[in-house]
Design a protein around this motif. Structure first.
Motif, mmCIF file in Angstrom:
data_model
loop_
_atom_site.group_PDB
_atom_site.id
_atom_site.type_symbol
_atom_site.label_atom_id
_atom_site.label_comp_id
_atom_site.label_asym_id
_atom_site.label_seq_id
_atom_site.Cartn_x
_atom_site.Cartn_y
_atom_site.Cartn_z
ATOM 1 N N GLY A 35 41.432 48.217 46.106
ATOM 2 C CA GLY A 35 42.688 48.458 46.805
ATOM 3 C C GLY A 35 42.792 47.799 48.160
ATOM 4 O O GLY A 35 43.671 48.159 48.957
ATOM 5 N N THR B 257 49.574 45.124 48.688
ATOM 6 C CA THR B 257 48.913 45.648 47.495
ATOM 7 C C THR B 257 49.926 45.710 46.357
ATOM 8 O O THR B 257 51.141 45.647 46.571
ATOM 9 C CB THR B 257 48.336 47.058 47.747
ATOM 10 O OG1 THR B 257 49.395 47.932 48.170
ATOM 11 C CG2 THR B 257 47.253 47.019 48.830
ATOM 12 N N GLU C 294 36.822 39.894 44.190
ATOM 13 C CA GLU C 294 37.522 40.595 43.108
ATOM 14 C C GLU C 294 37.235 42.091 43.144
ATOM 15 O O GLU C 294 38.111 42.906 42.826
ATOM 16 C CB GLU C 294 37.142 40.002 41.752
ATOM 17 C CG GLU C 294 35.705 40.207 41.354
ATOM 18 C CD GLU C 294 35.336 39.504 40.048
ATOM 19 O OE1 GLU C 294 36.094 38.623 39.611
ATOM 20 O OE2 GLU C 294 34.273 39.842 39.470
ATOM 21 N N ALA D 121 39.947 45.078 43.703
ATOM 22 C CA ALA D 121 40.029 46.179 42.737
ATOM 23 C C ALA D 121 39.937 47.532 43.429
ATOM 24 O O ALA D 121 40.472 48.526 42.929
ATOM 25 C CB ALA D 121 38.913 46.044 41.704
ATOM 26 N N LYS E 299 46.099 47.884 43.674
ATOM 27 C CA LYS E 299 45.098 46.837 43.848
ATOM 28 C C LYS E 299 45.469 45.941 45.030
ATOM 29 O O LYS E 299 46.641 45.719 45.318
ATOM 30 C CB LYS E 299 44.989 45.981 42.581
ATOM 31 C CG LYS E 299 44.425 46.716 41.377
ATOM 32 C CD LYS E 299 44.316 45.783 40.183
ATOM 33 C CE LYS E 299 43.744 46.510 38.979
ATOM 34 N NZ LYS E 299 43.639 45.617 37.786
ATOM 35 N N ALA F 252 42.324 39.389 39.051
ATOM 36 C CA ALA F 252 42.817 39.995 40.284
ATOM 37 C C ALA F 252 44.239 39.515 40.545
ATOM 38 O O ALA F 252 44.597 38.389 40.181
ATOM 39 C CB ALA F 252 41.916 39.621 41.454
#
Length: 507
Positions: free
Chosen positions: A73, A233, A67, A71, A238, A114
Protein backbone atom coordinates in the motif's frame (compact mmCIF):
# COMPACT_ATOMS: atom_id res chain seq x y z
CA UNK A 1 20.87 -25.69 14.96
CA UNK A 2 24.33 -24.43 13.86
CA UNK A 3 25.62 -21.25 15.44
CA UNK A 4 25.36 -19.46 12.09
CA UNK A 5 21.65 -20.22 11.82
CA UNK A 6 21.09 -19.26 15.44
CA UNK A 7 22.69 -15.85 14.87
CA UNK A 8 20.53 -15.21 11.84
CA UNK A 9 17.37 -16.47 13.53
CA UNK A 10 17.91 -14.03 16.36
CA UNK A 11 18.83 -11.18 14.01
CA UNK A 12 15.74 -11.59 11.82
CA UNK A 13 13.32 -12.75 14.51
CA UNK A 14 10.96 -9.79 14.43
CA UNK A 15 7.25 -9.47 13.87
CA UNK A 16 5.26 -7.22 11.59
CA UNK A 17 5.10 -6.53 7.85
CA UNK A 18 8.41 -6.89 6.03
CA UNK A 19 10.02 -6.91 2.62
CA UNK A 20 11.29 -10.43 1.92
CA UNK A 21 14.66 -10.61 0.17
CA UNK A 22 15.80 -14.25 0.19
CA UNK A 23 17.50 -16.95 2.21
CA UNK A 24 21.12 -17.15 3.38
CA UNK A 25 23.90 -19.63 2.70
CA UNK A 26 27.49 -20.13 3.82
CA UNK A 27 28.84 -22.29 1.01
CA UNK A 28 27.56 -21.51 -2.52
CA UNK A 29 27.21 -25.25 -3.12
CA UNK A 30 25.33 -25.87 0.13
CA UNK A 31 21.59 -25.81 0.74
CA UNK A 32 20.27 -22.43 1.79
CA UNK A 33 19.24 -21.79 5.37
CA UNK A 34 15.58 -21.60 6.38
CA UNK A 35 15.93 -18.09 7.82
CA UNK A 36 14.02 -15.43 5.88
CA UNK A 37 16.21 -12.37 5.22
CA UNK A 38 13.92 -9.34 5.22
CA UNK A 39 13.57 -5.62 5.90
CA UNK A 40 10.93 -4.31 8.33
CA UNK A 41 8.40 -2.29 6.34
CA UNK A 42 8.41 0.35 9.08
CA UNK A 43 12.14 0.94 8.52
CA UNK A 44 12.13 1.45 4.76
CA UNK A 45 12.56 5.15 5.54
CA UNK A 46 16.01 4.41 7.01
CA UNK A 47 17.24 4.29 3.40
CA UNK A 48 19.31 1.69 1.62
CA UNK A 49 21.97 0.80 -0.91
CA UNK A 50 21.74 -1.73 -3.73
CA UNK A 51 25.19 -2.21 -5.26
CA UNK A 52 27.02 -4.63 -7.52
CA UNK A 53 28.80 -5.09 -10.80
CA UNK A 54 26.94 -4.89 -14.09
CA UNK A 55 24.78 -7.95 -14.71
CA UNK A 56 24.73 -9.24 -11.12
CA UNK A 57 21.02 -8.58 -10.48
CA UNK A 58 20.71 -5.08 -9.04
CA UNK A 59 17.67 -4.18 -11.13
CA UNK A 60 15.89 -7.41 -10.16
CA UNK A 61 16.56 -6.69 -6.50
CA UNK A 62 15.12 -3.20 -6.99
CA UNK A 63 12.09 -4.79 -8.66
CA UNK A 64 11.68 -7.36 -5.87
CA UNK A 65 11.69 -4.68 -3.19
CA UNK A 66 9.55 -2.17 -5.11
CA UNK A 67 6.75 -4.61 -5.95
CA UNK A 68 6.43 -5.68 -2.32
CA UNK A 69 6.37 -2.11 -1.07
CA UNK A 70 3.62 -1.32 -3.59
CA UNK A 71 1.65 -4.43 -2.54
CA UNK A 72 1.83 -3.17 1.05
CA UNK A 73 0.00 0.00 0.00
CA UNK A 74 2.97 2.36 -0.35
CA UNK A 75 3.70 4.42 -3.48
CA UNK A 76 7.03 3.95 -5.24
CA UNK A 77 9.07 6.18 -7.53
CA UNK A 78 11.86 4.52 -9.53
CA UNK A 79 14.14 5.43 -12.41
CA UNK A 80 14.21 2.97 -15.31
CA UNK A 81 17.56 3.32 -17.02
CA UNK A 82 17.43 0.39 -19.43
CA UNK A 83 13.69 0.11 -20.04
CA UNK A 84 13.23 -3.24 -18.32
CA UNK A 85 12.02 -2.07 -14.92
CA UNK A 86 8.64 -1.19 -16.43
CA UNK A 87 8.07 -4.95 -16.62
CA UNK A 88 6.91 -4.64 -13.01
CA UNK A 89 3.55 -3.67 -14.56
CA UNK A 90 3.05 -7.20 -15.91
CA UNK A 91 2.87 -10.53 -14.05
CA UNK A 92 5.97 -12.70 -14.23
CA UNK A 93 6.23 -15.92 -16.15
CA UNK A 94 6.78 -19.29 -14.46
CA UNK A 95 9.89 -20.21 -16.45
CA UNK A 96 12.14 -23.14 -15.58
CA UNK A 97 14.67 -20.73 -14.14
CA UNK A 98 12.17 -18.97 -11.90
CA UNK A 99 10.60 -22.23 -10.76
CA UNK A 100 13.99 -23.77 -9.97
CA UNK A 101 15.04 -20.71 -7.95
CA UNK A 102 11.78 -20.61 -5.97
CA UNK A 103 11.77 -24.37 -5.35
CA UNK A 104 15.40 -24.32 -4.22
CA UNK A 105 14.61 -21.60 -1.72
CA UNK A 106 11.41 -23.20 -0.48
CA UNK A 107 9.61 -20.08 -1.61
CA UNK A 108 6.00 -20.04 -2.78
CA UNK A 109 6.27 -17.93 -5.92
CA UNK A 110 3.13 -16.47 -7.48
CA UNK A 111 3.05 -14.26 -10.56
CA UNK A 112 1.73 -10.76 -9.86
CA UNK A 113 1.88 -7.29 -11.39
CA UNK A 114 2.10 -3.90 -9.72
CA UNK A 115 -0.01 -0.86 -10.70
CA UNK A 116 2.26 1.39 -12.74
CA UNK A 117 2.40 4.86 -14.28
CA UNK A 118 5.15 5.56 -16.81
CA UNK A 119 6.61 9.07 -17.06
CA UNK A 120 9.60 10.56 -18.86
CA UNK A 121 11.57 13.77 -19.25
CA UNK A 122 10.94 14.00 -22.98
CA UNK A 123 7.40 12.70 -23.39
CA UNK A 124 8.61 10.22 -26.01
CA UNK A 125 8.18 7.11 -23.86
CA UNK A 126 5.92 8.23 -21.02
CA UNK A 127 3.79 11.08 -19.73
CA UNK A 128 6.05 14.15 -19.89
CA UNK A 129 7.26 15.65 -16.63
CA UNK A 130 8.52 19.20 -16.47
CA UNK A 131 9.80 21.73 -13.99
CA UNK A 132 10.14 25.48 -14.31
CA UNK A 133 13.54 27.01 -13.76
CA UNK A 134 12.22 28.67 -10.62
CA UNK A 135 11.10 25.30 -9.28
CA UNK A 136 14.43 23.75 -10.15
CA UNK A 137 16.49 26.48 -8.53
CA UNK A 138 20.03 27.76 -9.19
CA UNK A 139 21.92 25.10 -7.20
CA UNK A 140 20.54 22.16 -9.16
CA UNK A 141 20.67 24.03 -12.46
CA UNK A 142 24.33 24.81 -11.79
CA UNK A 143 24.94 21.06 -11.43
CA UNK A 144 23.24 20.40 -14.77
CA UNK A 145 25.27 23.18 -16.43
CA UNK A 146 28.56 21.98 -14.85
CA UNK A 147 29.30 25.40 -13.36
CA UNK A 148 32.08 26.19 -10.93
CA UNK A 149 31.37 27.95 -7.65
CA UNK A 150 31.91 31.44 -9.06
CA UNK A 151 29.58 30.78 -11.98
CA UNK A 152 27.01 29.20 -9.66
CA UNK A 153 27.12 32.33 -7.50
CA UNK A 154 26.43 34.49 -10.55
CA UNK A 155 23.55 32.24 -11.57
CA UNK A 156 22.07 32.55 -8.08
CA UNK A 157 22.29 36.32 -8.42
CA UNK A 158 20.23 36.18 -11.62
CA UNK A 159 17.60 34.03 -9.92
CA UNK A 160 17.45 36.42 -6.98
CA UNK A 161 17.05 39.45 -9.22
CA UNK A 162 14.22 37.83 -11.16
CA UNK A 163 12.49 36.76 -7.97
CA UNK A 164 12.64 40.26 -6.46
CA UNK A 165 11.44 41.87 -9.70
CA UNK A 166 8.59 39.39 -10.20
CA UNK A 167 10.07 37.94 -13.38
CA UNK A 168 9.12 34.23 -13.57
CA UNK A 169 11.94 32.04 -14.85
CA UNK A 170 10.12 29.21 -16.56
CA UNK A 171 11.88 28.19 -19.78
CA UNK A 172 15.52 28.38 -20.78
CA UNK A 173 14.84 31.42 -22.93
CA UNK A 174 13.66 33.26 -19.82
CA UNK A 175 17.11 32.73 -18.36
CA UNK A 176 18.75 33.77 -21.61
CA UNK A 177 16.61 36.91 -21.63
CA UNK A 178 17.52 37.78 -18.05
CA UNK A 179 21.25 37.30 -18.68
CA UNK A 180 21.17 39.52 -21.75
CA UNK A 181 19.17 42.18 -19.95
CA UNK A 182 21.40 42.27 -16.87
CA UNK A 183 24.62 42.88 -18.78
CA UNK A 184 22.88 45.42 -21.01
CA UNK A 185 20.15 47.92 -20.19
CA UNK A 186 19.38 46.30 -16.85
CA UNK A 187 22.91 46.55 -15.45
CA UNK A 188 22.09 49.56 -13.21
CA UNK A 189 19.22 47.62 -11.61
CA UNK A 190 21.63 44.93 -10.49
CA UNK A 191 24.05 47.20 -8.65
CA UNK A 192 22.28 46.83 -5.32
CA UNK A 193 22.61 43.04 -5.48
CA UNK A 194 26.01 42.80 -7.12
CA UNK A 195 27.24 42.56 -10.68
CA UNK A 196 27.79 40.11 -13.49
CA UNK A 197 30.91 39.94 -15.58
CA UNK A 198 30.53 39.61 -19.33
CA UNK A 199 32.87 36.60 -19.32
CA UNK A 200 30.76 34.73 -16.79
CA UNK A 201 27.55 35.55 -18.63
CA UNK A 202 29.17 34.28 -21.83
CA UNK A 203 29.91 30.95 -20.13
CA UNK A 204 26.37 30.72 -18.79
CA UNK A 205 24.89 31.44 -22.22
CA UNK A 206 27.03 28.79 -23.89
CA UNK A 207 26.10 26.22 -21.26
CA UNK A 208 22.43 27.06 -21.66
CA UNK A 209 22.77 26.56 -25.41
CA UNK A 210 24.39 23.17 -24.80
CA UNK A 211 21.58 22.20 -22.48
CA UNK A 212 19.06 23.21 -25.13
CA UNK A 213 20.80 20.90 -27.55
CA UNK A 214 20.60 18.09 -24.99
CA UNK A 215 16.83 18.41 -24.67
CA UNK A 216 16.58 20.84 -21.76
CA UNK A 217 14.23 22.97 -23.82
CA UNK A 218 11.77 20.06 -23.70
CA UNK A 219 12.10 19.39 -19.99
CA UNK A 220 11.99 22.92 -18.56
CA UNK A 221 8.51 24.37 -18.72
CA UNK A 222 5.00 24.18 -17.33
CA UNK A 223 2.93 22.61 -15.95
CA UNK A 224 5.57 21.70 -13.40
CA UNK A 225 5.39 18.41 -11.56
CA UNK A 226 3.31 18.35 -8.39
CA UNK A 227 5.13 15.71 -6.33
CA UNK A 228 1.90 14.81 -4.56
CA UNK A 229 0.96 13.04 -7.78
CA UNK A 230 3.66 10.50 -6.90
CA UNK A 231 1.82 9.50 -3.72
CA UNK A 232 -1.22 7.84 -5.25
CA UNK A 233 -2.74 4.46 -4.45
CA UNK A 234 -5.28 2.30 -6.25
CA UNK A 235 -8.88 1.86 -5.05
CA UNK A 236 -7.94 -1.54 -3.61
CA UNK A 237 -5.14 0.00 -1.55
CA UNK A 238 -2.01 -0.83 -3.53
CA UNK A 239 0.70 1.75 -4.00
CA UNK A 240 1.23 2.99 -7.54
CA UNK A 241 4.76 2.55 -8.91
CA UNK A 242 5.75 5.62 -10.93
CA UNK A 243 8.42 4.46 -13.34
CA UNK A 244 10.50 7.23 -14.86
CA UNK A 245 11.64 6.03 -18.28
CA UNK A 246 15.15 7.31 -18.96
CA UNK A 247 16.65 5.39 -21.91
CA UNK A 248 16.22 8.36 -24.25
CA UNK A 249 18.21 10.65 -21.94
CA UNK A 250 20.81 8.12 -20.84
CA UNK A 251 23.46 10.16 -22.65
CA UNK A 252 22.58 13.23 -20.54
CA UNK A 253 23.47 12.01 -17.04
CA UNK A 254 23.67 15.45 -15.44
CA UNK A 255 20.12 16.27 -16.48
CA UNK A 256 18.35 13.10 -15.35
CA UNK A 257 20.34 12.53 -12.15
CA UNK A 258 19.83 16.13 -11.04
CA UNK A 259 16.14 15.94 -11.93
CA UNK A 260 15.80 12.93 -9.62
CA UNK A 261 17.48 14.93 -6.87
CA UNK A 262 15.08 17.79 -7.53
CA UNK A 263 12.10 15.45 -7.11
CA UNK A 264 13.55 14.31 -3.80
CA UNK A 265 14.08 17.90 -2.67
CA UNK A 266 10.51 18.79 -3.67
CA UNK A 267 9.21 15.87 -1.62
CA UNK A 268 11.15 17.17 1.34
CA UNK A 269 9.63 20.64 0.93
CA UNK A 270 6.05 19.52 0.33
CA UNK A 271 5.48 16.56 2.65
CA UNK A 272 4.49 16.93 6.30
CA UNK A 273 6.46 15.47 9.19
CA UNK A 274 5.26 11.98 10.10
CA UNK A 275 8.03 10.70 12.37
CA UNK A 276 8.35 6.91 12.21
CA UNK A 277 5.24 5.59 10.45
CA UNK A 278 4.26 1.92 10.26
CA UNK A 279 4.91 2.02 6.54
CA UNK A 280 6.68 4.52 4.29
CA UNK A 281 4.95 7.46 2.66
CA UNK A 282 7.00 6.77 -0.47
CA UNK A 283 9.93 4.60 -1.50
CA UNK A 284 12.33 6.39 -3.86
CA UNK A 285 14.83 4.39 -5.94
CA UNK A 286 17.76 6.40 -7.29
CA UNK A 287 19.39 4.37 -10.08
CA UNK A 288 22.88 5.15 -11.42
CA UNK A 289 23.40 7.18 -8.27
CA UNK A 290 27.11 7.76 -8.90
CA UNK A 291 26.16 10.19 -11.67
CA UNK A 292 24.58 12.51 -9.13
CA UNK A 293 27.83 12.93 -7.24
CA UNK A 294 30.21 13.20 -10.19
CA UNK A 295 31.97 16.58 -10.03
CA UNK A 296 29.53 17.75 -7.34
CA UNK A 297 30.39 20.99 -5.58
CA UNK A 298 30.73 21.11 -1.81
CA UNK A 299 27.49 23.05 -1.48
CA UNK A 300 25.60 20.59 -3.68
CA UNK A 301 26.90 17.62 -1.69
CA UNK A 302 25.88 19.29 1.56
CA UNK A 303 22.37 19.85 0.20
CA UNK A 304 22.03 16.22 -0.87
CA UNK A 305 23.31 14.98 2.48
CA UNK A 306 20.91 17.18 4.42
CA UNK A 307 17.95 16.15 2.27
CA UNK A 308 18.68 12.43 2.67
CA UNK A 309 19.19 12.83 6.41
CA UNK A 310 16.01 14.79 7.09
CA UNK A 311 13.58 13.30 4.59
CA UNK A 312 13.35 10.18 6.75
CA UNK A 313 11.01 12.08 9.06
CA UNK A 314 8.71 12.70 6.08
CA UNK A 315 8.31 8.94 5.72
CA UNK A 316 10.34 8.73 2.51
CA UNK A 317 12.83 5.90 2.09
CA UNK A 318 15.62 6.43 -0.46
CA UNK A 319 17.52 3.55 -2.07
CA UNK A 320 20.63 4.36 -4.07
CA UNK A 321 21.56 1.90 -6.83
CA UNK A 322 25.14 1.87 -8.10
CA UNK A 323 28.10 -0.46 -8.60
CA UNK A 324 30.15 0.16 -5.45
CA UNK A 325 29.52 1.74 -2.05
CA UNK A 326 32.49 3.99 -2.77
CA UNK A 327 30.43 5.64 -5.53
CA UNK A 328 28.42 7.28 -2.76
CA UNK A 329 30.07 10.00 -0.62
CA UNK A 330 30.69 8.95 2.98
CA UNK A 331 28.33 11.65 4.26
CA UNK A 332 25.45 10.06 2.33
CA UNK A 333 26.56 6.43 2.72
CA UNK A 334 26.46 6.76 6.50
CA UNK A 335 22.71 7.48 6.25
CA UNK A 336 21.91 4.19 4.47
CA UNK A 337 20.76 1.57 6.97
CA UNK A 338 20.04 -1.32 4.57
CA UNK A 339 22.80 -2.80 2.37
CA UNK A 340 22.35 -5.27 -0.48
CA UNK A 341 25.72 -5.83 -2.12
CA UNK A 342 25.80 -8.02 -5.21
CA UNK A 343 29.03 -9.41 -6.66
CA UNK A 344 32.13 -7.22 -6.92
CA UNK A 345 34.60 -7.99 -9.71
CA UNK A 346 38.22 -7.18 -8.87
CA UNK A 347 40.19 -7.42 -12.11
CA UNK A 348 42.54 -4.47 -11.61
CA UNK A 349 44.44 -2.90 -8.68
CA UNK A 350 41.82 -0.15 -8.63
CA UNK A 351 39.07 -2.78 -8.42
CA UNK A 352 40.89 -4.49 -5.58
CA UNK A 353 41.06 -1.24 -3.66
CA UNK A 354 37.34 -0.67 -4.23
CA UNK A 355 36.61 -4.22 -3.06
CA UNK A 356 38.48 -3.60 0.18
CA UNK A 357 36.52 -0.38 0.72
CA UNK A 358 33.23 -2.20 0.07
CA UNK A 359 34.08 -4.82 2.70
CA UNK A 360 34.76 -2.08 5.25
CA UNK A 361 31.20 -0.75 4.88
CA UNK A 362 29.73 -3.96 6.37
CA UNK A 363 29.55 -4.98 10.05
CA UNK A 364 32.20 -7.44 11.25
CA UNK A 365 31.31 -11.07 10.68
CA UNK A 366 32.87 -14.38 11.71
CA UNK A 367 30.97 -16.36 9.11
CA UNK A 368 32.47 -14.95 5.91
CA UNK A 369 35.68 -13.73 4.42
CA UNK A 370 33.80 -10.92 2.75
CA UNK A 371 36.49 -10.06 0.23
CA UNK A 372 36.29 -13.63 -1.07
CA UNK A 373 32.53 -13.97 -0.70
CA UNK A 374 31.77 -10.79 -2.66
CA UNK A 375 33.82 -12.04 -5.60
CA UNK A 376 32.26 -15.51 -5.51
CA UNK A 377 28.62 -14.40 -5.58
CA UNK A 378 26.60 -15.47 -8.60
CA UNK A 379 23.82 -13.64 -10.40
CA UNK A 380 20.90 -13.09 -8.03
CA UNK A 381 23.05 -13.49 -4.91
CA UNK A 382 24.06 -10.71 -2.55
CA UNK A 383 25.59 -9.98 0.83
CA UNK A 384 22.89 -8.37 2.97
CA UNK A 385 22.63 -6.52 6.24
CA UNK A 386 19.61 -4.43 7.26
CA UNK A 387 18.34 -2.65 10.34
CA UNK A 388 16.08 -4.65 12.63
CA UNK A 389 13.15 -3.00 14.48
CA UNK A 390 15.54 -1.91 17.25
CA UNK A 391 17.61 -0.04 14.68
CA UNK A 392 20.52 -2.50 15.03
CA UNK A 393 22.23 -3.94 11.93
CA UNK A 394 21.42 -7.61 11.39
CA UNK A 395 24.19 -10.18 10.97
CA UNK A 396 25.77 -10.17 7.53
CA UNK A 397 24.24 -12.88 5.37
CA UNK A 398 25.21 -14.06 1.90
CA UNK A 399 21.72 -14.35 0.46
CA UNK A 400 20.15 -16.02 -2.53
CA UNK A 401 17.49 -13.54 -3.59
CA UNK A 402 13.86 -14.45 -4.27
CA UNK A 403 12.67 -13.98 -7.86
CA UNK A 404 10.34 -10.99 -8.44
CA UNK A 405 6.67 -11.80 -8.93
CA UNK A 406 6.45 -9.40 -11.88
CA UNK A 407 7.96 -9.72 -15.33
CA UNK A 408 11.74 -9.60 -15.46
CA UNK A 409 11.75 -8.21 -19.01
CA UNK A 410 10.62 -5.03 -20.80
CA UNK A 411 7.00 -4.34 -21.66
CA UNK A 412 5.94 -4.67 -25.26
CA UNK A 413 5.27 -1.45 -27.14
CA UNK A 414 1.48 -1.99 -27.07
CA UNK A 415 1.57 -2.70 -23.31
CA UNK A 416 3.59 0.45 -22.64
CA UNK A 417 1.32 2.55 -24.86
CA UNK A 418 -1.77 1.24 -23.08
CA UNK A 419 -0.40 2.21 -19.67
CA UNK A 420 0.56 5.68 -20.85
CA UNK A 421 -2.77 6.37 -22.55
CA UNK A 422 -4.73 5.23 -19.48
CA UNK A 423 -2.71 7.31 -17.02
CA UNK A 424 -4.60 10.05 -15.16
CA UNK A 425 -1.40 12.10 -15.36
CA UNK A 426 -1.77 12.53 -19.12
CA UNK A 427 -4.53 15.17 -19.09
CA UNK A 428 -2.67 17.14 -16.42
CA UNK A 429 0.87 17.10 -17.83
CA UNK A 430 0.46 16.08 -21.46
CA UNK A 431 0.21 19.59 -22.93
CA UNK A 432 2.76 22.34 -22.34
CA UNK A 433 1.36 25.59 -20.95
CA UNK A 434 2.76 28.88 -22.28
CA UNK A 435 2.12 31.86 -20.02
CA UNK A 436 3.77 35.23 -19.61
CA UNK A 437 7.19 34.95 -18.03
CA UNK A 438 10.51 36.79 -17.77
CA UNK A 439 11.05 36.75 -21.52
CA UNK A 440 7.79 38.53 -22.34
CA UNK A 441 8.03 40.91 -19.38
CA UNK A 442 11.54 42.01 -20.31
CA UNK A 443 10.44 42.23 -23.92
CA UNK A 444 7.74 44.69 -22.89
CA UNK A 445 10.33 46.85 -21.16
CA UNK A 446 12.58 46.91 -24.19
CA UNK A 447 9.75 47.81 -26.54
CA UNK A 448 9.70 51.17 -24.83
CA UNK A 449 13.33 51.74 -25.84
CA UNK A 450 13.89 50.21 -29.30
CA UNK A 451 17.44 51.58 -29.52
CA UNK A 452 18.69 48.84 -27.20
CA UNK A 453 17.04 45.97 -29.07
CA UNK A 454 20.03 45.20 -31.27
CA UNK A 455 22.44 45.43 -28.33
CA UNK A 456 20.39 43.00 -26.27
CA UNK A 457 19.93 40.68 -29.22
CA UNK A 458 23.71 40.38 -29.58
CA UNK A 459 24.12 39.70 -25.87
CA UNK A 460 21.37 37.09 -25.79
CA UNK A 461 22.72 35.21 -28.80
CA UNK A 462 26.34 36.29 -29.16
CA UNK A 463 27.08 34.00 -32.10
CA UNK A 464 24.18 34.22 -34.58
CA UNK A 465 24.22 32.10 -37.69
CA UNK A 466 23.67 34.51 -40.59
CA UNK A 467 22.28 33.35 -43.90
CA UNK A 468 21.50 35.08 -47.15
CA UNK A 469 18.09 36.74 -47.36
CA UNK A 470 15.95 37.03 -50.42
CA UNK A 471 14.79 40.45 -51.51
CA UNK A 472 11.11 39.62 -51.25
CA UNK A 473 11.13 38.83 -47.53
CA UNK A 474 8.87 41.10 -45.56
CA UNK A 475 10.15 43.26 -42.74
CA UNK A 476 8.42 41.09 -40.17
CA UNK A 477 9.97 37.95 -41.63
CA UNK A 478 13.41 39.56 -41.47
CA UNK A 479 12.91 40.45 -37.85
CA UNK A 480 11.76 36.93 -37.02
CA UNK A 481 14.75 35.51 -38.85
CA UNK A 482 17.25 37.72 -37.08
CA UNK A 483 15.88 37.26 -33.62
CA UNK A 484 14.84 33.61 -33.74
CA UNK A 485 11.21 34.31 -32.93
CA UNK A 486 8.50 31.73 -33.43
CA UNK A 487 5.54 33.65 -32.05
CA UNK A 488 3.19 35.57 -34.33
CA UNK A 489 2.79 38.79 -32.41
CA UNK A 490 3.26 42.45 -33.22
CA UNK A 491 6.52 43.45 -34.85
CA UNK A 492 7.57 45.36 -31.76
CA UNK A 493 7.03 42.37 -29.48
CA UNK A 494 8.64 40.06 -31.99
CA UNK A 495 11.78 42.20 -31.88
CA UNK A 496 12.29 41.47 -28.24
CA UNK A 497 10.66 38.07 -27.78
CA UNK A 498 13.05 36.67 -30.37
CA UNK A 499 15.97 37.93 -28.29
CA UNK A 500 14.98 35.59 -25.53
CA UNK A 501 12.91 32.57 -25.61
CA UNK A 502 11.85 29.35 -23.89
CA UNK A 503 10.49 28.36 -20.38
CA UNK A 504 7.76 28.80 -17.78
CA UNK A 505 7.08 28.65 -14.06
CA UNK A 506 4.65 26.79 -11.84
CA UNK A 507 4.13 29.35 -9.16
Amino acid sequence: MPEFAADLTEGYAFEGPAIHLGRPFVDPEATVNTVDVRIPLSLINRHGLIAGATGTGKTKTLQLIAEQIAAAGCPVFAADMKGDLAGIAAPGEASDRVTARATGLGYEWTAAAAPVDIVSLTGQDGTPLRASLTQFGPALLAKVLSLNETQESSLSLVFRFCDEKGLPLIELEDLRAALAYLIGPGKPELKQLGGLSSATVGVLQRRVSELEGDGGDVFFGEPGLDVRDLLRTTPDGKGIVTVMSLPTVATKPALFSTFLMWVLAELFEELPEVGDPDKPTLAFFFDEAHLLFADASKGFLESVTQTVRLIRSKGVGVFFITQLPTDIPDEVLSQLGHRVQHAVRAFTPKDAKALKAAVETFPMTEHYQLDETLQALGVGEAVVTVLNPRGVPTPVAATRMYPPASRMAPLTDPERAAIISASPLGPKYGQRVDRESAEEMLAARLEQDPDVVEEVRQKARPEPSPRARTSDESLVEKVREALGSTMARTVGRELVRGIFGMLKRRR
